[in-house]
Scaffold this motif. Structure first.
Motif, PDB file in Angstrom:
ATOM      1  N   THR A   3       0.845  -1.193   0.000  1.00 58.01           N
ATOM      2  CA  THR A   3       0.000   0.000   0.000  1.00 58.01           C
ATOM      3  C   THR A   3       0.878   1.239   0.000  1.00 58.01           C
ATOM      4  OG1 THR A   3      -0.141   0.016   2.401  1.00 58.01           O
ATOM      5  CG2 THR A   3      -1.881  -1.151   1.222  1.00 58.01           C
ATOM      6  N   ARG A   4       0.409   2.274  -0.639  1.00 63.48           N
ATOM      7  CA  ARG A   4       1.149   3.537  -0.697  1.00 63.48           C
ATOM      8  C   ARG A   4       0.493   4.546   0.220  1.00 63.48           C
ATOM      9  NH1 ARG A   4       1.105   4.189  -7.104  1.00 63.48           N
ATOM     10  NH2 ARG A   4       1.139   1.986  -7.478  1.00 63.48           N
ATOM     11  N   ASP A   5       1.304   5.389   0.837  1.00 60.65           N
ATOM     12  CA  ASP A   5       0.753   6.411   1.726  1.00 60.65           C
ATOM     13  C   ASP A   5       0.911   7.810   1.156  1.00 60.65           C
ATOM     14  OD1 ASP A   5       3.414   7.036   2.127  1.00 60.65           O
ATOM     15  OD2 ASP A   5       3.427   6.501   4.242  1.00 60.65           O
ATOM     16  N   SER A   9       0.064  11.085   6.761  1.00 56.09           N
ATOM     17  CA  SER A   9       0.059  10.434   8.071  1.00 56.09           C
ATOM     18  C   SER A   9      -1.071   9.408   8.120  1.00 56.09           C
ATOM     19  CB  SER A   9      -0.141  11.479   9.175  1.00 56.09           C
ATOM     20  OG  SER A   9      -1.465  11.982   9.128  1.00 56.09           O
ATOM     21  N   GLU A  10      -1.078   8.604   9.175  1.00 53.02           N
ATOM     22  CA  GLU A  10      -2.148   7.610   9.341  1.00 53.02           C
ATOM     23  C   GLU A  10      -3.516   8.272   9.392  1.00 53.02           C
ATOM     24  OE1 GLU A  10      -2.159   4.348  12.194  1.00 53.02           O
ATOM     25  OE2 GLU A  10       0.031   4.489  12.218  1.00 53.02           O
ATOM     26  N   LYS A  11      -3.619   9.362  10.137  1.00 49.63           N
ATOM     27  CA  LYS A  11      -4.897  10.071  10.256  1.00 49.63           C
ATOM     28  C   LYS A  11      -5.340  10.630   8.911  1.00 49.63           C
ATOM     29  CE  LYS A  11      -4.723  11.324  15.104  1.00 49.63           C
ATOM     30  NZ  LYS A  11      -4.864  12.396  16.079  1.00 49.63           N
ATOM     31  N   GLU A  12      -4.394  11.159   8.152  1.00 49.41           N
ATOM     32  CA  GLU A  12      -4.726  11.696   6.831  1.00 49.41           C
ATOM     33  C   GLU A  12      -5.186  10.586   5.890  1.00 49.41           C
ATOM     34  OE1 GLU A  12      -1.728  15.556   6.790  1.00 49.41           O
ATOM     35  OE2 GLU A  12      -0.950  13.570   6.238  1.00 49.41           O
ATOM     36  N   MET A  13      -4.529   9.422   5.959  1.00 49.33           N
ATOM     37  CA  MET A  13      -4.940   8.294   5.126  1.00 49.33           C
ATOM     38  C   MET A  13      -6.332   7.806   5.517  1.00 49.33           C
ATOM     39  SD  MET A  13      -2.919   7.733   2.672  1.00 49.33           S
ATOM     40  CE  MET A  13      -3.610   6.189   2.125  1.00 49.33           C
ATOM     41  N   LEU A  18     -12.225   7.618   4.335  1.00 50.05           N
ATOM     42  CA  LEU A  18     -13.590   8.029   4.675  1.00 50.05           C
ATOM     43  C   LEU A  18     -14.219   8.856   3.555  1.00 50.05           C
ATOM     44  CD1 LEU A  18     -13.153   8.987   8.425  1.00 50.05           C
ATOM     45  CD2 LEU A  18     -14.493   7.084   7.516  1.00 50.05           C
ATOM     46  N   ILE A  19     -13.448   9.743   2.975  1.00 51.28           N
ATOM     47  CA  ILE A  19     -13.954  10.591   1.895  1.00 51.28           C
ATOM     48  C   ILE A  19     -14.315   9.743   0.685  1.00 51.28           C
ATOM     49  CG2 ILE A  19     -13.280  12.335   0.188  1.00 51.28           C
ATOM     50  CD1 ILE A  19     -11.685  13.693   2.474  1.00 51.28           C
TER      51      ILE A  19
END
Length: 65
Positions: A3-5, A9-13, A18-19
């Motif tokens: 997986t690419r990030d 950050s984790e919260k941003e991902m 969610l979006i």
């Protein structure tokens, strides 16, 4: 599969997931981001106005006439 990030950050991902959860097209994503951006700007402007006036919207108790 890796997986690419994309440098997020984790919260941003999590926010990205969610979006995108109920989006079926890029148009859906654009519409949702437009609403989120508009809501964010509106909250920022309201906070700025509250700070400038010295009281919150609809708070007549602190208004000085």
């Amino acid at each position: 599969m890796k997986t690419r990030d994309h440098g997020l950050s984790e919260k941003e991902m999590e926010l990205v997931k969610l979006i995108m959860a109920d989006c079926e097209s890029t148009g859906d994503i654009q519409a949702k981001l437009k609403r989120l951006f508009a809501g964010t700007i509106e909250q920022m402007l309201e906070a700025e106005m509250d700070e400038h006036l010295g009281y919150e919207k609809n708070d007549s108790a602190k208004k000085s006439l």
